[in-house]
Write an enzyme that holds these catalytic residues in place. Structure first.
Site, PDB file in Angstrom:
ATOM      1  N   ASP A  39       0.804  -1.297  -0.013  1.00 45.76           N
ATOM      2  CA  ASP A  39       0.044  -0.065   0.035  1.00 45.76           C
ATOM      3  C   ASP A  39       0.807   1.043   0.019  1.00 45.76           C
ATOM      4  O   ASP A  39       1.971   1.241   0.596  1.00 45.76           O
ATOM      5  CB  ASP A  39      -1.021   0.105   1.082  1.00 45.76           C
ATOM      6  CG  ASP A  39      -2.096   0.968   1.406  1.00 45.76           C
ATOM      7  OD1 ASP A  39      -2.269   1.361   0.061  1.00 45.76           O
ATOM      8  OD2 ASP A  39      -2.397   1.513   2.233  1.00 45.76           O
ATOM      9  N   ASN A  88     -10.835  -2.044  -6.751  1.00 44.38           N
ATOM     10  CA  ASN A  88      -9.880  -1.474  -7.460  1.00 44.38           C
ATOM     11  C   ASN A  88     -10.647  -1.558  -8.940  1.00 44.38           C
ATOM     12  O   ASN A  88     -10.415  -0.456  -9.544  1.00 44.38           O
ATOM     13  CB  ASN A  88      -8.694  -1.892  -7.772  1.00 44.38           C
ATOM     14  CG  ASN A  88      -7.809  -1.816  -6.024  1.00 44.38           C
ATOM     15  OD1 ASN A  88      -6.823  -2.772  -5.931  1.00 44.38           O
ATOM     16  ND2 ASN A  88      -8.343  -0.844  -5.486  1.00 44.38           N
TER      17      ASN A  88
END
EC number: 2.5.1.-
Length: 261
Positions: A39, A88
């Site tokens: 991340d 996503n």
């Protein structure tokens, strides 16, 4: 914070410290399965002054290649990388998603040539662009007979969706056998669901690592991580260093795993 060019921490003192950390780890203290949630790629790109997130995602992918080498060196058997979630696929800006899909395809193709590694796609291929799905399938087929480290690429992946798919698979299998829903309800077990997950037959992750200081699961391996240990790293994904990884493994080795008790 490491420098954007990744040169920080490569001097003599770093190498000495890294070697000392490795010597502290015995084979029985190393987890069998490590799951990584990389991340912070977009923040990394923004802080480095790049106009788009693509350079951050590319740097993150390069870091994942490096991370897999660290894991292989320690003798870790299974590594799962969270690369692209179902959220996503639905929510990312179209150009960013297109760049990310290209980067993931390059990563998967490259990993398929690593000696001994076995690559497996975990996720829903049907929601991915055909070219990416084909690259992932080819990487899986090309490496299916390898006996080295098992690398799961979570692409088009969602933990809740995985559980739904597992239950659907169980129902379909039960229907073929001619059983009733009442019989299925009576016989259903957690072990049976586990066998029908994308990772069926693999050990559950012993350790889940997430970069960038975020402390949430984000729909990753929800079922499998029921008894996992978690370790959160402040560094953004591309800035992750080997010593950060080794500290995570050292911390894991000191924990008293209670498996829910």
């Amino acid at each position: 914070m490491a420098r954007a060019d990744g040169t920080q921490g490569r001097g003599l003192l770093y190498r000495v410290y890294s070697s000392r950390l490795k010597r502290q780890l015995t084979p029985d203290a190393v987890p069998r399965h490590v799951a990584m949630m990389i991340d912070g790629n977009r923040r990394w790109a923004r802080q480095a002054g790049y106009p788009t997130a693509a350079e951050g995602h590319r740097a993150g992918a390069a870091k994942m290649r490096e991370f897999l080498c660290w894991c292989d060196e320690l003798g870790i058997h299974v590594v799962s990388l969270y690369l692209l979630s179902t959220d996503n696929v639905r929510k990312r800006d179209s150009q960013e998603l297109a760049d990310l899909i290209e980067i993931i395809a390059e990563l998967a193709e490259g990993l398929s040539h690593e000696p001994g590694w076995r690559v497996k796609h975990v996720g829903r291929a049907e929601i991915l662009p055909a070219d990416l799905a084909r690259v992932l399938h080819t990487a899986e087929e090309h490496t299916k007979d390898n006996t080295g480290m098992h690398v799961n690429l979570a692409v088009g992946y969602g933990g809740r969706g995985e559980i739904v798919d597992a239950v659907r698979s169980i129902i379909a299998q039960h229907r073929v056998g001619g059983g009733s829903l009442e019989e299925l309800a009576e016989s259903l077990t957690p072990e049976q669901i586990g066998e029908h997950l994308y990772t069926g037959g693999q050990p559950d992750p012993d350790l889940v690592i997430r970069t960038s200081g975020e402390q949430r699961l984000s729909d990753f391996l929800l079922w499998q991580s029921a008894h996992s240990e978690f370790y959160f790293v402040e560094a953004l994904g591309p800035d992750l260093r080997e010593v950060d990884f080794l500290r995570a493994i050292r911390d894991y080795a000191t924990r008293d795993r209670r498996y829910g008790s």
